[in-house]
Design a protein around this motif. Structure first.
Motif, PDB file in Angstrom:
ATOM      1  N   LYS A  26       0.821  -1.219   0.000  1.00  0.00           N
ATOM      2  CA  LYS A  26       0.000   0.000   0.000  1.00  0.00           C
ATOM      3  C   LYS A  26       0.849   1.261   0.000  1.00  0.00           C
ATOM      4  O   LYS A  26       0.400   2.326  -0.401  1.00  0.00           O
ATOM      5  CB  LYS A  26      -0.980  -0.010   1.176  1.00  0.00           C
ATOM      6  N   ALA A  27       2.104   1.147   0.475  1.00  0.00           N
ATOM      7  CA  ALA A  27       2.988   2.319   0.487  1.00  0.00           C
ATOM      8  C   ALA A  27       4.431   1.845   0.423  1.00  0.00           C
ATOM      9  O   ALA A  27       4.756   0.754   0.908  1.00  0.00           O
ATOM     10  CB  ALA A  27       2.760   3.133   1.744  1.00  0.00           C
ATOM     11  N   ILE A  28       5.280   2.682  -0.205  1.00  0.00           N
ATOM     12  CA  ILE A  28       6.705   2.338  -0.304  1.00  0.00           C
ATOM     13  C   ILE A  28       7.531   3.470   0.298  1.00  0.00           C
ATOM     14  O   ILE A  28       7.305   4.651   0.005  1.00  0.00           O
ATOM     15  CB  ILE A  28       7.113   2.120  -1.783  1.00  0.00           C
ATOM     16  N   ILE A  29       8.487   3.076   1.144  1.00  0.00           N
ATOM     17  CA  ILE A  29       9.422   4.055   1.716  1.00  0.00           C
ATOM     18  C   ILE A  29      10.812   3.696   1.193  1.00  0.00           C
ATOM     19  O   ILE A  29      11.327   2.610   1.460  1.00  0.00           O
ATOM     20  CB  ILE A  29       9.388   3.986   3.263  1.00  0.00           C
ATOM     21  N   CYS A  30      11.398   4.606   0.392  1.00  0.00           N
ATOM     22  CA  CYS A  30      12.718   4.356  -0.179  1.00  0.00           C
ATOM     23  C   CYS A  30      13.788   4.870   0.779  1.00  0.00           C
ATOM     24  O   CYS A  30      13.792   6.046   1.129  1.00  0.00           O
ATOM     25  CB  CYS A  30      12.855   5.069  -1.522  1.00  0.00           C
ATOM     26  N   LEU A  31      14.669   3.961   1.196  1.00  0.00           N
ATOM     27  CA  LEU A  31      15.701   4.306   2.172  1.00  0.00           C
ATOM     28  C   LEU A  31      17.067   4.075   1.533  1.00  0.00           C
ATOM     29  O   LEU A  31      17.595   2.972   1.551  1.00  0.00           O
ATOM     30  CB  LEU A  31      15.530   3.420   3.413  1.00  0.00           C
ATOM     31  N   GLY A  32      17.609   5.128   0.905  1.00  0.00           N
ATOM     32  CA  GLY A  32      18.903   4.970   0.250  1.00  0.00           C
ATOM     33  C   GLY A  32      19.488   6.321  -0.077  1.00  0.00           C
ATOM     34  O   GLY A  32      18.813   7.345   0.026  1.00  0.00           O
ATOM     35  N   VAL A  33      20.737   6.323  -0.497  1.00  0.00           N
ATOM     36  CA  VAL A  33      21.371   7.580  -0.900  1.00  0.00           C
ATOM     37  C   VAL A  33      20.793   8.017  -2.240  1.00  0.00           C
ATOM     38  O   VAL A  33      20.509   9.176  -2.476  1.00  0.00           O
ATOM     39  CB  VAL A  33      22.909   7.402  -0.983  1.00  0.00           C
ATOM     40  N   ASP A  34      20.592   7.034  -3.161  1.00  0.00           N
ATOM     41  CA  ASP A  34      20.054   7.347  -4.480  1.00  0.00           C
ATOM     42  C   ASP A  34      18.814   6.496  -4.716  1.00  0.00           C
ATOM     43  O   ASP A  34      18.912   5.288  -4.914  1.00  0.00           O
ATOM     44  CB  ASP A  34      21.123   7.056  -5.549  1.00  0.00           C
ATOM     45  N   ASN A  35      17.641   7.136  -4.686  1.00  0.00           N
ATOM     46  CA  ASN A  35      16.381   6.386  -4.795  1.00  0.00           C
ATOM     47  C   ASN A  35      15.677   6.569  -6.137  1.00  0.00           C
ATOM     48  O   ASN A  35      14.547   6.117  -6.315  1.00  0.00           O
ATOM     49  CB  ASN A  35      15.428   6.819  -3.673  1.00  0.00           C
TER      50      ASN A  35
END
Length: 445
Positions: free
Chosen positions: A370-379
């Protein structure tokens, strides 16, 4: 007679273990690390009077080696490694070096996914009846265990990088859990090179040794067809009937070796998901080969606690389940994680992309996320790939913030899943560090 000079590149767990074993076996040992050696390892080296350096490689002290053991993290394309090869100095991995100094029965397990769970589960079953160590890519260094413990059997979890530097290494029982594209940045972006690397686990095996593998994995089956091995083959399958090996019939695993058949119910397996039935098949086949009692195998499968950072249930807060799958560092691992989700999922993803193709995840993302959380330096790649599939997609570079966003989005009955699909080196020390930060952030909500 002059001592043979053993130079070790990398002062981590495997490097220091090799240094201790090397010293005991009469080598002149030198440890060199381009990065910083951790204090706990420095203390061991100093206490054992082993020469070392960190934050530099002194070339003159390295290229006079008779033998080099390099950490699996160092690629062959590094200039120093090329130079060592050009000089004709043999380069080996820790498992190659340590195996020379033990007469133990070796069970070696590799694969793109499932190898840690399969190795841990195999060790858990065997240790009920045998004197057995667990090493390789997991736990304490193999070399150090050969020196200190002298187990009669070892279960080794082995990466393709470790297999790249073997010469005579020959496990009595080899397991390949599966092969999917991973680490292609180290293999000239050629899947074929990576496949060959995994199959090195069987290259020194003879007819009296065994290769256990997933017969549902087309990559493995096709490679075996075109590149036969000497080993006795014991496949396992969820879909086909297997005469010699293991297969699933209804909810029972049936294992046959030399007409000796055992049956394991899967109803009470502690590990959930189809992929874990396969891991259980592989581990049980090893145990059956090593003559472990049926009852012992069954009980061990039912009381095994699983592996940290692999679909690990952390906490339930306001009826939302938080799940740590930090060990999912490639697409296929995340595929298994999403496949096993049975509730609307808030997915935390991202890190160092190793040339990922995310398309096989699309159906699960459409159906369950239902939702995406991008956790990175380059997303950027993640945002572009998944932006149109979910209503909410956000990015952050802090684990604590990622977990707070998930907390705000979560409703009763949801899952929050950390399954990064990527390597962790952009924001974290390693996947363990990433998983621990996730668990701490959840506990601090």
């Amino acid at each position: 007679m002059k001592k043979q000079r053993l130079v070790i590149l990398g002062g981590g767990e495997s490097g220091v273990g090799t240094a201790l074993l090397g010293k005991e076996k009469g080598f002149d040992v030198f440890v060199s690390d381009k990065g910083k050696i951790k204090e706990k390892y420095k203390e061991v080296l100093i206490h054992n009077e082993i020469e070392w350096e960190d934050e530099t490689h002194t070339e003159s002290k390295i290229i006079n080696a008779d033998l080099v053991m390099k950490s699996p993290g160092i690629p062959d394309k590094v200039a120093l490694v090329k130079q060592i090869h050009e000089k004709g100095i043999q380069v080996v991995s820790e498992i190659e070096f340590a195996a020379k100094f033990t007469k133990a029965t070796l069970v070696a397990i590799t694969g793109s996914n499932g190898k840690t769970t399969t190795a841990s589960l195999t060790h858990h079953i065997l240790e009920q009846q045998l004197n057995v160590g667990l090493a390789g890519n997991i736990g304490d260094s193999f070399a150090n265990q050969v020196l200190e413990e002298g187990f009669a059997n070892y279960v080794l979890e082995i990466s393709s990088f470790q297999l790249d530097d073997i010469v005579d290494f020959k496990p009595h029982i080899a397991v390949i859990t599966n092969i999917t594209p991973d680490h292609l940045d180290r293999y000239e972006y050629k899947f074929e090179n990576y496949i060959k690397s995994k199959f090195r686990i069987a290259e020194n095996q003879t007819k009296s040794d065994y290769l256990i593998y997933d017969a549902d994995d087309e990559v493995i089956v096709n490679h075996l067809k075109n590149n036969p091995v000497q080993s006795t083959l014991l496949p396992f399958s969820l879909t086909k009937v297997i005469e010699n090996g293991a297969y699933l019939e209804g909810d029972e695993i049936k294992i046959t070796i030399d007409n000796n058949k055992i049956i394991m119910p899967t109803k009470n397996l502690t590990l959930e998901g189809k992929h874990n039935v396969k891991n259980a098949m592989a581990a049980s086949t090893v145990a059956h080969l090593l003559k472990i009692r049926k009852q012992t195998i069954r009980e061990s499968l039912e009381n095994f606690q699983g592996v940290e950072h692999r679909l690990e249930n952390v906490l339930k807060i306001n009826k939302v389940q938080y799940i740590n799958d930090s060990k999912a560092t490639n697409v296929n691992a995340t595929y298994y994680a999403l496949e096993s989700m049975d509730a609307p999922t808030i997915w935390i993803v991202g890190g160092v992309d190793k040339g990922n193709n995310y398309s096989e995840l699309f159906s699960f993302v459409n159906e369950k996320v239902k939702a995406i959380i991008c956790l990175g330096v380059d997303n950027d790649k993640l945002m572009e790939t998944f932006g149109g599939m979910v209503d909410v997609i956000v990015e952050t570079q802090y684990m604590s913030e990622a977990v707070k966003i998930a907390y705000k989005l979560g409703e009763a009955g949801d899952n929050v899943l950390l399954s990064p699909c990527c390597a962790s080196f952009d924001l974290f020390e390693n996947y363990e560090d990433r998983g621990r930060q996730f668990k701490n952030a959840v506990r601090n909500l």
